[in-house]
Structures are given as structure tokens and as C-alpha cells.
Motif scaffolding. Sequence first.
Motif: not given
Length: 106
Positions: A1-6, A17-20, A55-57, A9-10
Amino acid sequence: MIEEDIIEGILKEGEKAPSTNQLVAYYKINPSTVLKGVNELVDEGILFKKRGVGMFVAEGARQKLVNQRRQSFKDEYVWKMIKEAEKLDITLPEIEEMISELKGRK
């Protein structure tokens, strides 16, 4: 999900980034599974940790992910298509015509 959002461009570079805990609650999966996935993204340089903040991108994360996906696309799809086309005696111009035809269906 995080990879897809990056990639989509979300989530932009430098953004939080969303927390665990958020990921565990949203996906209803084991916290250790989420932590393992997040740690892999940190190891790959996609995310970075700010102690006590989250966490940050990372800078360059999107391009890194796009490059990985392009390579996977080539290895998984294009290679198989070429091998199958060879078996069926389909030429490169015929493949290009098929792709153009399918692209026009959007």
C-alpha cells in the motif's frame, strides 16, 4: 500500500507515512508483519525514520520504486510475451499492432 501510494503520488517525498499502528488497524494484520514490511522499506531506502516522530518518504523513493517496477514488468511480462510470440511466429510489428489496438480501447 505504501509503495503504491508513493508511485501514484498520494504520498510524496518528505511526507509522513502511515504509522505501523494505523496500518495494523486498517488492514487488521499482525503488527510484526507490518513492522517487517516497514523495515524492508527502510532498508531499501524508500522510508526513513525520525526518532519519536515517525516514518517519512525518502527523497528519490518514487523513482526508485518506478525503476524496480519497470524492471519487474520487463522480466515478468515482456519476457513471457516475447517467448510466447516466438512460439506462435508473431513478429515485432504484429506485437506493436496488437498493443496499439488494445491501447485504443481505453
